[in-house]
Design an enzyme around this catalytic site. Structure first.
Site, mmCIF file in Angstrom:
data_model
loop_
_atom_site.group_PDB
_atom_site.id
_atom_site.type_symbol
_atom_site.label_atom_id
_atom_site.label_comp_id
_atom_site.label_asym_id
_atom_site.label_seq_id
_atom_site.Cartn_x
_atom_site.Cartn_y
_atom_site.Cartn_z
ATOM 1 N N ARG A 56 -21.939 -5.684 25.838
ATOM 2 C CA ARG A 56 -23.224 -6.125 26.390
ATOM 3 C C ARG A 56 -24.221 -4.957 26.537
ATOM 4 N NH1 ARG A 56 -23.456 -10.901 28.059
ATOM 5 N NH2 ARG A 56 -21.222 -11.057 28.377
ATOM 6 N N ASN A 98 -38.424 -15.748 33.286
ATOM 7 C CA ASN A 98 -37.530 -16.714 32.649
ATOM 8 C C ASN A 98 -37.932 -18.114 33.082
ATOM 9 O OD1 ASN A 98 -35.175 -17.677 31.241
ATOM 10 N ND2 ASN A 98 -34.139 -17.902 33.202
ATOM 11 N N HIS A 100 -36.180 -21.904 33.532
ATOM 12 C CA HIS A 100 -34.838 -22.485 33.630
ATOM 13 C C HIS A 100 -34.964 -23.987 33.895
ATOM 14 C CE1 HIS A 100 -30.540 -22.602 34.354
ATOM 15 N NE2 HIS A 100 -30.796 -23.361 35.406
ATOM 16 N N ALA A 133 -30.915 -8.847 36.801
ATOM 17 C CA ALA A 133 -29.602 -8.706 36.158
ATOM 18 C C ALA A 133 -28.676 -9.857 36.564
ATOM 19 C CB ALA A 133 -28.998 -7.369 36.515
ATOM 20 N N ASP A 136 -30.189 -16.270 36.397
ATOM 21 C CA ASP A 136 -30.896 -17.374 37.054
ATOM 22 C C ASP A 136 -31.114 -17.130 38.552
ATOM 23 O OD1 ASP A 136 -31.060 -18.660 34.618
ATOM 24 O OD2 ASP A 136 -29.213 -19.778 34.920
HETATM 25 C C1 GRF Z 1 -35.676 -24.579 27.878
HETATM 26 O O1 GRF Z 1 -35.306 -25.738 28.582
HETATM 27 C C2 GRF Z 1 -35.372 -23.362 28.700
HETATM 28 O O2 GRF Z 1 -35.624 -23.527 30.052
HETATM 29 C C3 GRF Z 1 -33.896 -23.273 28.453
HETATM 30 O O3 GRF Z 1 -33.800 -23.409 27.059
HETATM 31 C C4 GRF Z 1 -34.771 -24.342 26.654
HETATM 32 C C5 GRF Z 1 -35.498 -23.781 25.471
HETATM 33 O O4 GRF Z 1 -36.161 -24.795 24.789
HETATM 34 N N1 GRF Z 1 -33.272 -22.175 29.084
HETATM 35 P P1 GRF Z 1 -36.696 -24.633 23.274
HETATM 36 O O5 GRF Z 1 -35.555 -24.116 22.443
HETATM 37 O O6 GRF Z 1 -37.830 -23.669 23.317
HETATM 38 O O7 GRF Z 1 -37.127 -26.008 22.879
#
Ligand code: GRF
Length: 182
Positions: A56, A98, A100, A133, A136
């Protein structure tokens, strides 16, 4: 922008007119095609392994290298399938965002939509947050609720959530970049 999926969130950032310097993917995926169609530079930093021997730290360095010299001052993640090492976040302090597909802190992780359905919740949603890090986690910048409807399966519910993400994410990135959010 870091992405691994279909690139519809990336497309929403492009459509919103955000200044995207480069798109990095961790695998061959439609997101790189979306980037190319918009004339954006992209790089695929392929993982050497999906097993226990995955390095990683070394991988995160390669992602940093791919971003170097592109004038990146804010990193936006949307469904990037590789957890990056802390050194990556240290290189962009407080400047990695990010999106989510759940109302964090509920349903963290890669199967957020599936887990929300399995839990039988009637309301879920999406969260835009400063990424750290810890996966979520990190300060929440924006959230919006999305109903779970009778008969929903992962695809229908995820699409309903993504419809909101495609508006909320570009909007929140722009506000964050203007210094309107903490
Ligand atoms: C979204 O729902 C994002 O929150 C998640 O992955 C998805 C990405 O969507 N973590 P796309 O591939 O851009 O359609």
């Amino acid at each position: 922008m870091l992405a691994s999926g279909t690139g519809t969130i990336l497309q929403s950032l492009i459509t919103a007119g955000l200044d995207i310097a480069i798109v990095v993917a961790d695998r061959q995926c439609p997101a790189t095609v979306v980037a190319a169609s918009a004339g954006l530079p992209s790089a695929t930093v392929t993982r050497s392994s999906f097993g226990a021997d995955f390095d990683r730290v070394a991988y995160s360095k390669l992602v940093l290298k791919a971003l170097a010299h592109h004038g990146v001052d804010l990193v936006a993640i949307a469904g990037f399938g590789t957890v990056l090492d802390a050194s990556f976040f240290d290189s962009f302090p407080g400047a990695v965002l990010n999106t989510h597909p759940s109302l964090l802190p509920s349903f963290k992780g890669w199967h957020a939509v599936e887990d929300a359905l399995a839990a039988g919740v009637k309301v879920t949603g999406c969260t835009v947050h400063v990424a750290t890090a810890e996966v979520d986690a990190g300060p929440i910048l924006a959230q919006e609720a999305v109903p779970v409807l009778p008969g929903d399966v992962v695809e229908t519910l995820h699409e309903r959530i993504k419809n909101v993400e495609r508006r909320l994410y570009p909007e929140t990135i722009a506000r964050f970049a203007r210094g309107e959010l903490p």
